[in-house]
Design a protein around this motif. Structure first.
Motif, PDB file in Angstrom:
ATOM      1  N   LEU A 279       0.866  -1.197  -0.013  1.00  0.00           N
ATOM      2  CA  LEU A 279       0.053   0.033  -0.243  1.00  0.00           C
ATOM      3  C   LEU A 279       0.823   1.358  -0.042  1.00  0.00           C
ATOM      4  O   LEU A 279       0.536   2.086  -0.619  1.00  0.00           O
ATOM      5  CB  LEU A 279      -0.953   0.094   1.254  1.00  0.00           C
ATOM      6  CG  LEU A 279      -1.689   1.355   1.568  1.00  0.00           C
ATOM      7  CD1 LEU A 279      -2.591   1.684   0.653  1.00  0.00           C
ATOM      8  CD2 LEU A 279      -2.377   1.189   2.877  1.00  0.00           C
ATOM      9  N   PHE A 280       1.822   1.228   0.775  1.00  0.00           N
ATOM     10  CA  PHE A 280       2.844   2.616   1.072  1.00  0.00           C
ATOM     11  C   PHE A 280       3.609   2.570  -0.141  1.00  0.00           C
ATOM     12  O   PHE A 280       4.139   3.826  -0.698  1.00  0.00           O
ATOM     13  CB  PHE A 280       3.461   2.536   2.373  1.00  0.00           C
ATOM     14  CG  PHE A 280       2.522   2.543   3.338  1.00  0.00           C
ATOM     15  CD1 PHE A 280       2.057   3.914   3.922  1.00  0.00           C
ATOM     16  CD2 PHE A 280       2.005   1.530   4.345  1.00  0.00           C
ATOM     17  CE1 PHE A 280       1.160   4.019   4.839  1.00  0.00           C
ATOM     18  CE2 PHE A 280       1.220   1.702   5.312  1.00  0.00           C
ATOM     19  CZ  PHE A 280       0.939   2.937   5.899  1.00  0.00           C
ATOM     20  N   LYS A 281       4.109   1.428  -0.833  1.00  0.00           N
ATOM     21  CA  LYS A 281       4.952   1.368  -1.895  1.00  0.00           C
ATOM     22  C   LYS A 281       4.204   2.119  -3.036  1.00  0.00           C
ATOM     23  O   LYS A 281       4.631   3.039  -3.822  1.00  0.00           O
ATOM     24  CB  LYS A 281       5.575   0.195  -2.311  1.00  0.00           C
ATOM     25  CG  LYS A 281       6.308   0.109  -3.444  1.00  0.00           C
ATOM     26  CD  LYS A 281       6.806  -1.370  -3.807  1.00  0.00           C
ATOM     27  CE  LYS A 281       7.653  -1.253  -5.043  1.00  0.00           C
ATOM     28  NZ  LYS A 281       8.153  -2.634  -5.318  1.00  0.00           N
ATOM     29  N   GLU A 282       2.757   1.734  -3.249  1.00  0.00           N
ATOM     30  CA  GLU A 282       2.242   2.085  -4.360  1.00  0.00           C
ATOM     31  C   GLU A 282       1.715   3.664  -4.182  1.00  0.00           C
ATOM     32  O   GLU A 282       2.004   4.212  -5.325  1.00  0.00           O
ATOM     33  CB  GLU A 282       1.070   1.454  -4.562  1.00  0.00           C
ATOM     34  CG  GLU A 282       0.185   1.614  -5.724  1.00  0.00           C
ATOM     35  CD  GLU A 282      -1.051   0.669  -5.995  1.00  0.00           C
ATOM     36  OE1 GLU A 282      -1.890   0.977  -6.703  1.00  0.00           O
ATOM     37  OE2 GLU A 282      -1.233  -0.350  -5.317  1.00  0.00           O
TER      38      GLU A 282
ATOM     39  N   LEU B   1       7.994  -0.371   4.101  1.00  0.00           N
ATOM     40  CA  LEU B   1       8.796  -1.497   4.646  1.00  0.00           C
ATOM     41  C   LEU B   1       8.806  -2.817   4.044  1.00  0.00           C
ATOM     42  O   LEU B   1       7.731  -3.266   3.702  1.00  0.00           O
ATOM     43  CB  LEU B   1       8.643  -1.602   6.105  1.00  0.00           C
ATOM     44  CG  LEU B   1       9.057  -0.446   7.289  1.00  0.00           C
ATOM     45  CD1 LEU B   1       8.260  -0.779   8.448  1.00  0.00           C
ATOM     46  CD2 LEU B   1      10.567  -0.518   7.296  1.00  0.00           C
ATOM     47  N   LYS B   2       9.763  -3.488   3.857  1.00  0.00           N
ATOM     48  CA  LYS B   2       9.823  -4.760   2.870  1.00  0.00           C
ATOM     49  C   LYS B   2      10.118  -5.760   3.945  1.00  0.00           C
ATOM     50  O   LYS B   2      11.181  -5.651   4.661  1.00  0.00           O
ATOM     51  CB  LYS B   2      10.720  -4.881   1.885  1.00  0.00           C
ATOM     52  CG  LYS B   2      10.905  -6.292   1.321  1.00  0.00           C
ATOM     53  CD  LYS B   2      11.874  -5.946   0.068  1.00  0.00           C
ATOM     54  CE  LYS B   2      11.867  -7.525  -0.773  1.00  0.00           C
ATOM     55  NZ  LYS B   2      12.932  -7.474  -1.739  1.00  0.00           N
ATOM     56  N   GLU B   3       9.468  -6.716   4.416  1.00  0.00           N
ATOM     57  CA  GLU B   3       9.494  -7.863   5.526  1.00  0.00           C
ATOM     58  C   GLU B   3      10.509  -8.718   4.986  1.00  0.00           C
ATOM     59  O   GLU B   3      10.667  -9.300   4.178  1.00  0.00           O
ATOM     60  CB  GLU B   3       8.138  -8.573   5.594  1.00  0.00           C
ATOM     61  CG  GLU B   3       8.291  -9.505   6.666  1.00  0.00           C
ATOM     62  CD  GLU B   3       6.973 -10.516   6.749  1.00  0.00           C
ATOM     63  OE1 GLU B   3       6.938 -11.537   6.454  1.00  0.00           O
ATOM     64  OE2 GLU B   3       5.917  -9.534   7.089  1.00  0.00           O
ATOM     65  N   VAL B   4      11.418  -9.018   5.940  1.00  0.00           N
ATOM     66  CA  VAL B   4      12.474 -10.023   5.952  1.00  0.00           C
ATOM     67  C   VAL B   4      12.070 -11.352   6.790  1.00  0.00           C
ATOM     68  O   VAL B   4      12.208 -12.259   6.326  1.00  0.00           O
ATOM     69  CB  VAL B   4      13.857  -9.423   6.225  1.00  0.00           C
ATOM     70  CG1 VAL B   4      14.948 -10.468   6.186  1.00  0.00           C
ATOM     71  CG2 VAL B   4      14.410  -7.982   5.287  1.00  0.00           C
TER      72      VAL B   4
ATOM     73  N   ASN C  44      11.754   6.040  -2.564  1.00  0.00           N
ATOM     74  CA  ASN C  44      12.114   6.418  -3.794  1.00  0.00           C
ATOM     75  C   ASN C  44      12.749   5.183  -4.777  1.00  0.00           C
ATOM     76  O   ASN C  44      14.090   5.451  -5.105  1.00  0.00           O
ATOM     77  CB  ASN C  44      12.628   7.469  -3.974  1.00  0.00           C
ATOM     78  CG  ASN C  44      11.660   8.897  -3.503  1.00  0.00           C
ATOM     79  OD1 ASN C  44      10.568   8.650  -3.782  1.00  0.00           O
ATOM     80  ND2 ASN C  44      12.674   9.939  -3.029  1.00  0.00           N
ATOM     81  N   ASP C  45      12.583   3.946  -4.288  1.00  0.00           N
ATOM     82  CA  ASP C  45      13.262   2.769  -4.837  1.00  0.00           C
ATOM     83  C   ASP C  45      14.557   2.636  -4.351  1.00  0.00           C
ATOM     84  O   ASP C  45      15.287   1.882  -5.008  1.00  0.00           O
ATOM     85  CB  ASP C  45      13.291   3.069  -6.565  1.00  0.00           C
ATOM     86  CG  ASP C  45      11.591   2.765  -6.913  1.00  0.00           C
ATOM     87  OD1 ASP C  45      10.861   2.001  -6.424  1.00  0.00           O
ATOM     88  OD2 ASP C  45      11.358   3.407  -7.997  1.00  0.00           O
ATOM     89  N   LYS C  46      15.082   3.326  -3.334  1.00  0.00           N
ATOM     90  CA  LYS C  46      16.249   3.402  -2.760  1.00  0.00           C
ATOM     91  C   LYS C  46      16.317   2.521  -1.211  1.00  0.00           C
ATOM     92  O   LYS C  46      15.326   3.179  -0.531  1.00  0.00           O
ATOM     93  CB  LYS C  46      16.976   4.491  -2.866  1.00  0.00           C
ATOM     94  CG  LYS C  46      18.469   4.626  -2.342  1.00  0.00           C
ATOM     95  CD  LYS C  46      19.172   5.912  -2.160  1.00  0.00           C
ATOM     96  CE  LYS C  46      20.280   5.920  -1.382  1.00  0.00           C
ATOM     97  NZ  LYS C  46      20.998   7.246  -1.423  1.00  0.00           N
ATOM     98  N   LYS C  47      17.044   1.518  -1.143  1.00  0.00           N
ATOM     99  CA  LYS C  47      17.112   1.181   0.276  1.00  0.00           C
ATOM    100  C   LYS C  47      17.792   1.981   1.305  1.00  0.00           C
ATOM    101  O   LYS C  47      19.039   2.423   0.829  1.00  0.00           O
ATOM    102  CB  LYS C  47      17.835  -0.287   0.222  1.00  0.00           C
ATOM    103  CG  LYS C  47      17.826  -0.766   1.697  1.00  0.00           C
ATOM    104  CD  LYS C  47      18.612  -2.282   1.610  1.00  0.00           C
ATOM    105  CE  LYS C  47      18.340  -2.758   3.107  1.00  0.00           C
ATOM    106  NZ  LYS C  47      19.291  -3.982   3.094  1.00  0.00           N
ATOM    107  N   VAL C  48      16.980   2.366   2.253  1.00  0.00           N
ATOM    108  CA  VAL C  48      17.435   3.550   3.126  1.00  0.00           C
ATOM    109  C   VAL C  48      18.271   2.973   4.428  1.00  0.00           C
ATOM    110  O   VAL C  48      19.080   3.312   4.954  1.00  0.00           O
ATOM    111  CB  VAL C  48      16.332   4.672   3.560  1.00  0.00           C
ATOM    112  CG1 VAL C  48      16.841   5.665   4.407  1.00  0.00           C
ATOM    113  CG2 VAL C  48      15.790   5.245   2.562  1.00  0.00           C
TER     114      VAL C  48
END
Length: 370
Positions: free
Chosen positions: A44-47, A53-56, A67-71
């Motif tokens: 939802l937040f990406k779109e 947050l991307k779950e690991v 903005n497509d960059k891992k922070v």
């Protein structure tokens, strides 16, 4: 500082990059629904916003992107002992960001913890709950019952989460407003009420069920857990506690960051805080997000969260936070609870200088056009 070194991505010509690790502590409460929603609704937040947050590893490890960059890499740490424990972990350098109540932050910073409150998180969301067998349905009726018990030689026992919790501050002030004496010494039988430190909220259902306590003041969702399990009944929510009007819209939980994190991991802190601001916005537009996320994250029945979430005000605006915190500091000073740099401080500007740093939040609001 803990740094995770990311290896080559895509092909060997790309250089390795490094991102900081943000260690974030939170409490097992739906007051922190904005974190749960952010963690569970990455797509939802990406779109919609490009920060997510991307779950690991569920509930523990995530990657933070903007903005497509891992922070940053984000590690979530659940702390069951309360906000004071989170502030201790921040002071020890084990945690970068903490989600916890205003008083634990105030007490700790007062004592020299190099940390700042960087955003509000939510307000209200606590209640006084009494045993079902007590013949009272409202706060005034409970006050009358306490006085009747005392006249019959019986002391009423009220549990609270911790001595540095908002709930502790509010129940003491409410009892004082009603002319009810209290003590924290179990051997002192002269007071009408014995305040009992429950060292968190986990023991509250058992202590009420076994009549070790007559009542508790607790943060959500515990009041609704006690209600749905038939153990107790909420008789007053925190915004309506006396003195009249003092606790309406009161701040509860905040976002605290170590000064080290603010200096050395500023970009990562900013992205995470932006996500929390956006998550709060989404919750206010759709309460169901918080109900679902909190139920799944905390393992509570959805019915509990349907009762609980409407009692919580989710906001990040610093203004009600500052206003409410000034009240807390004044109450703490009156109760002689502050002994460090806030002792005797009444000037709101000085209080703000000691406790807050809203520079990152202000940048976020400007960028989002809010």
């Amino acid at each position: 500082m803990i740094l995770l070194f990311a290896g080559c991505v895509g092909n060997s010509q790309e250089q390795s990059s490094e991102v900081p690790t943000l260690k974030v502590a939170y409490l097992p409460t739906d007051h922190h629904s904005s974190l749960f929603v952010a963690a569970k609704e990455g797509d939802l937040f990406k779109e919609k916003y490009g920060v997510y947050l991307k779950e690991v590893e569920a509930k523990k490890k995530y990657e933070l992107y903007e903005n497509d960059k891992k922070v940053a890499d984000v590690e979530l740490v659940q702390v069951v002992e309360g906000g004071a424990k989170i502030m201790t972990l921040i002071a020890q350098g084990q945690i970068d960001i903490g989600l916890n109540g205003v008083p634990p932050a105030v007490f700790s910073i007062d004592q020299g913890n190099k940390a700042k409150i960087i955003s509000a998180l939510q307000g209200e969301g606590s209640a006084v709950v009494i045993r079902n067998d007590i013949p009272a349905e409202t706060w005034p009726e409970f006050v009358k019952w306490i006085k009747e018990q005392y006249s019959n030689g019986k002391q009423v026992k009220i549990g609270h989460p911790l001595p540095v919790s908002i709930q502790y501050v509010m129940i003491k002030k409410a009892l004082e407003a009603e002319g009810i004496t209290y003590t924290e010494n179990s051997k002192d039988k002269s007071a009408m009420v014995l305040l009992v430190n429950c060292k968190g909220q986990k023991s509250m259902p058992q202590m009420l069920s076994q009549k070790e306590l007559d009542a508790v003041i607790a943060w959500e969702p515990m009041p609704e857990v006690l209600k749905t399990k038939g153990i107790g009944k909420p008789i007053v929510y925190s915004k309506d506690l006396p003195p009249a009007g003092m606790w309406e819209d009161h701040p509860c939980c905040v976002v605290v960051a170590s000064e080290n994190a603010l200096e050395s991991k500023e970009a990562a802190v900013k992205s995470l805080l932006k996500l929390m601001v956006l998550s709060t916005k989404e919750i206010n537009e759709n309460n169901e997000l918080a109900i679902k996320a909190s139920s799944e994250w905390l393992g509570t029945d959805k019915e509990v969260e349907e009762y609980s979430i409407p009692n919580i005000k989710f906001y990040t605006n610093p203004e009600p936070l500052k206003k409410g915190t000034h009240v807390f500091v004044n109450v703490m000073n009156a109760q002689k609870s502050t002994t460090g740099q806030l002792k005797g401080v009444e000037d709101p500007n000085k209080i703000d200088e000691i406790l807050f740093n809203f520079s990152i939040y202000d940048q976020i609001v400007k960028e989002l056009g809010q």
